[in-house]
Design an enzyme around this catalytic site. Structure first.
Site, PDB file in Angstrom:
ATOM      1  N   VAL A 100     -20.028   1.368  -4.245  1.00  0.00           N
ATOM      2  CA  VAL A 100     -20.328  -0.061  -4.105  1.00  0.00           C
ATOM      3  C   VAL A 100     -21.748  -0.265  -3.569  1.00  0.00           C
ATOM      4  O   VAL A 100     -22.493  -1.114  -4.075  1.00  0.00           O
ATOM      5  CB  VAL A 100     -19.309  -0.760  -3.177  1.00  0.00           C
ATOM      6  CG1 VAL A 100     -19.628  -2.239  -3.052  1.00  0.00           C
ATOM      7  CG2 VAL A 100     -17.887  -0.575  -3.687  1.00  0.00           C
ATOM      8  N   LYS A 142       0.853  -1.185   0.000  1.00  0.00           N
ATOM      9  CA  LYS A 142       0.000   0.000   0.000  1.00  0.00           C
ATOM     10  C   LYS A 142       0.891   1.238   0.000  1.00  0.00           C
ATOM     11  O   LYS A 142       2.043   1.165   0.431  1.00  0.00           O
ATOM     12  CB  LYS A 142      -0.877  -0.007   1.263  1.00  0.00           C
ATOM     13  CG  LYS A 142      -2.149   0.753   1.162  1.00  0.00           C
ATOM     14  CD  LYS A 142      -3.296  -0.054   0.568  1.00  0.00           C
ATOM     15  CE  LYS A 142      -4.528   0.796   0.403  1.00  0.00           C
ATOM     16  NZ  LYS A 142      -5.684   0.058  -0.082  1.00  0.00           N
TER      17      LYS A 142
HETATM   18  P1  NAI Z   1     -17.717   5.590  -1.446  1.00  0.00           P
HETATM   19  O1  NAI Z   1     -16.930   6.665  -0.807  1.00  0.00           O
HETATM   20  O2  NAI Z   1     -18.196   5.753  -2.836  1.00  0.00           O
HETATM   21  O3  NAI Z   1     -19.005   5.256  -0.546  1.00  0.00           O
HETATM   22  C1  NAI Z   1     -19.018   5.260   0.833  1.00  0.00           C
HETATM   23  C2  NAI Z   1     -20.311   5.940   1.252  1.00  0.00           C
HETATM   24  O4  NAI Z   1     -20.508   5.778   2.641  1.00  0.00           O
HETATM   25  C3  NAI Z   1     -20.327   7.439   0.972  1.00  0.00           C
HETATM   26  O5  NAI Z   1     -21.453   7.746   0.184  1.00  0.00           O
HETATM   27  C4  NAI Z   1     -20.390   8.059   2.368  1.00  0.00           C
HETATM   28  O6  NAI Z   1     -21.129   9.253   2.385  1.00  0.00           O
HETATM   29  C5  NAI Z   1     -21.067   6.961   3.153  1.00  0.00           C
HETATM   30  N1  NAI Z   1     -20.875   6.973   4.595  1.00  0.00           N
HETATM   31  C6  NAI Z   1     -19.774   7.304   5.307  1.00  0.00           C
HETATM   32  N2  NAI Z   1     -20.000   7.160   6.617  1.00  0.00           N
HETATM   33  C7  NAI Z   1     -21.259   6.684   6.747  1.00  0.00           C
HETATM   34  C8  NAI Z   1     -22.059   6.318   7.849  1.00  0.00           C
HETATM   35  N3  NAI Z   1     -21.600   6.384   9.093  1.00  0.00           N
HETATM   36  N4  NAI Z   1     -23.319   5.908   7.618  1.00  0.00           N
HETATM   37  C9  NAI Z   1     -23.805   5.825   6.365  1.00  0.00           C
HETATM   38  N5  NAI Z   1     -23.076   6.164   5.274  1.00  0.00           N
HETATM   39  C10 NAI Z   1     -21.826   6.573   5.463  1.00  0.00           C
HETATM   40  O7  NAI Z   1     -16.833   4.265  -1.310  1.00  0.00           O
HETATM   41  P2  NAI Z   1     -17.022   2.880  -2.054  1.00  0.00           P
HETATM   42  O8  NAI Z   1     -16.069   2.802  -3.182  1.00  0.00           O
HETATM   43  O9  NAI Z   1     -18.455   2.627  -2.292  1.00  0.00           O
HETATM   44  O10 NAI Z   1     -16.492   1.861  -0.945  1.00  0.00           O
HETATM   45  C11 NAI Z   1     -17.295   1.530   0.177  1.00  0.00           C
HETATM   46  C12 NAI Z   1     -16.475   0.700   1.153  1.00  0.00           C
HETATM   47  O11 NAI Z   1     -16.027  -0.485   0.513  1.00  0.00           O
HETATM   48  C13 NAI Z   1     -15.213   1.390   1.674  1.00  0.00           C
HETATM   49  O12 NAI Z   1     -14.994   0.969   2.995  1.00  0.00           O
HETATM   50  C14 NAI Z   1     -14.126   0.857   0.786  1.00  0.00           C
HETATM   51  O13 NAI Z   1     -12.865   0.874   1.420  1.00  0.00           O
HETATM   52  C15 NAI Z   1     -14.602  -0.559   0.568  1.00  0.00           C
HETATM   53  N6  NAI Z   1     -14.117  -1.163  -0.653  1.00  0.00           N
HETATM   54  C16 NAI Z   1     -14.386  -0.592  -1.861  1.00  0.00           C
HETATM   55  C17 NAI Z   1     -13.928  -1.170  -3.027  1.00  0.00           C
HETATM   56  C18 NAI Z   1     -14.261  -0.582  -4.367  1.00  0.00           C
HETATM   57  O14 NAI Z   1     -14.094  -1.290  -5.369  1.00  0.00           O
HETATM   58  N7  NAI Z   1     -14.731   0.652  -4.457  1.00  0.00           N
HETATM   59  C19 NAI Z   1     -13.116  -2.408  -3.005  1.00  0.00           C
HETATM   60  C20 NAI Z   1     -12.957  -2.971  -1.673  1.00  0.00           C
HETATM   61  C21 NAI Z   1     -13.421  -2.346  -0.558  1.00  0.00           C
END
Ligand code: NAI
Length: 367
Positions: free
Chosen positions: A197, A93
């Protein structure tokens, strides 16, 4: 020509590289170039199975020891994720200490790319928090050890749909294990986080006849998902405690904790967020409550599997990526069977699987 060479030499000598000795890690580098406002770290945790692949994060850490702690923790997690997914990759990382909203300069990205290049392929970088595919294209001009480029540049593009596919397929396996059949139709799903996601997962569940409730701290995102997908939306403070068949954390890590576990009303916890358990013991706490937990690093590997296809000699092929991401279900099936047979938690069983794969490769290398 001469001027260009000199300019390059100036850049190289301006970069201060420090190798930090950290127990359990193959290489940890601290790199600083004050002239370009650059401070970054790269951690190569383990390359037994192959080059260390892991995203680059840009984050305004208050202190550099936090940046180091983060890069170490994240690099190790990538080792287990790649090994559990059966990929010929290790864990690594990188982080840049800067705020991506106002501090994402070409100089900082170029400086990190030079550090990646210096590592000679031991570490391959990719997208993470604060970094997007366009940033990677810029870095590609300084190093070939980059994956997850935009589709228009011949890359694998947005990993989120593949991560969501892996989680969706895994949810079916969990339902069969916990509730006796894999049907989505008529079942209730609670999704925390309607980001990249979370919305893709919600769409798949809705299309399969699931009853979905979601929440996001960003009210616009929640409203947009409700409108586009017809899902119910609740307060972000409530979503973890919804009565449901599956709770899918798709926002932040550490949401499953000693504090939240007693209040959960789900049969299964299966989501995309990294490091969902606040501490390892939470896996046992979930088991004690009869809640089936799908190890996050097993079921959210779809994005990693997708970008891993991009660096193969044959180049990126979407159908191959889909086939391999769908196979996460088989890996999870093995993990759950092992947990059942040995009386351990799925988390422990998944880690054991990953450790075995690394151990077998180490033994073969020393034979
Ligand atoms: P993203 O940033 O697009 O979505 C995360 C969402 O969670 C945001 O809309 C944010 O406003 C919301 N959020 C934050 N705190 C919150 C809370 N307490 N309650 C409700 N909503 C809340 O990120 P993404 O890409 O969708 O990833 C989501 C998770 O999956 C992250 O933890 C990321 O590390 C993990 N992940 C993502 C991958 C990917 O391909 N994008 C791959 C592997 C893991």
């Amino acid at each position: 020509m001469r001027a260009a060479r000199n300019a390059r030499e100036t850049v190289e000598t301006a970069m201060r590289i420090q190798n930090l000795v950290v127990d359990g890690y193959e290489r940890v580098v601290r790199a600083e170039d004050p002239a370009r406002g650059f401070l970054g770290f790269v951690a190569v945790h383990d390359t037994t199975l192959g080059p260390a692949l892991g995203g680059l994060r840009m984050w305004p850490y208050a202190h550099e020891r936090e940046a180091l702690a983060d890069v170490l923790r994240l690099a190790e997690a990538m080792t287990w994720k790649a090994a559990a997914a059966g990929l010929p990759l290790g864990g690594g990382k990188a982080v840049i200490v800067a705020d991506s909203r106002n501090g994402k300069t070409r100089e900082r990205l170029a400086a990190m790319a030079e550090v990646v290049e210096m590592l000679g392929g031991a570490y391959i970088t990719a997208e993470d928090v604060g970094i997007n595919a366009e940033d990677l294209t810029l870095m590609r001009a300084h190093t070939s050890h980059v994956t997850g480029l935009p589709r228009e540049d011949g890359g694998s593009g947005d990993p989120a749909p593949f991560t969501a596919l892996g989680v969706f397929e895994s949810i079916k396996v969990c339902l069969a294990e916990a509730l006796g059949n894999a049907a989505i139709k008529g079942r209730r799903f609670a999704i925390q986080g309607l980001g990249n996601v979370g919305t893709q997962l919600a769409r798949r569940l809705v299309e399969a006849g699931g009853n979905v409730v979601g929440a996001d701290v960003c009210a616009e995102k929640a409203a947009a998902a409700a409108k586009a997908l017809g899902i119910a939306v609740v307060d972000p403070g409530e979503i973890l405690y919804e009565q449901c068949d599956v709770l899918a954390p798709c926002a932040l890590g550490a949401v499953i904790s000693e504090k939240s576990i007693p209040r959960l009303r789900a049969a299964v916890v299966a989501g995309a967020a990294n490091n969902q358990l606040a501490e390892t013991r939470d896996a046992a706490r979930l088991k004690d409550r009869g809640i089936l937990y799908a190890p996050d690093f097993v079921i959210n590997a779809g994005g990693l599997i997708n970008i891993a296809v991009e660096i193969e000699p044959a180049g990126y092929r979407e159908e191959e990526a889909v086939r391999r991401v769908t196979a996460i279900a088989e890996t999870l099936g093995q993990v759950l069977a092992r947990a059942r047979e040995t009386g351990t938690t799925p988390d422990r069983a998944a880690l054991a699987l990953a450790e075995e794969r690394i151990g077998q490769m180490r033994a073969a290398n020393h034979a």
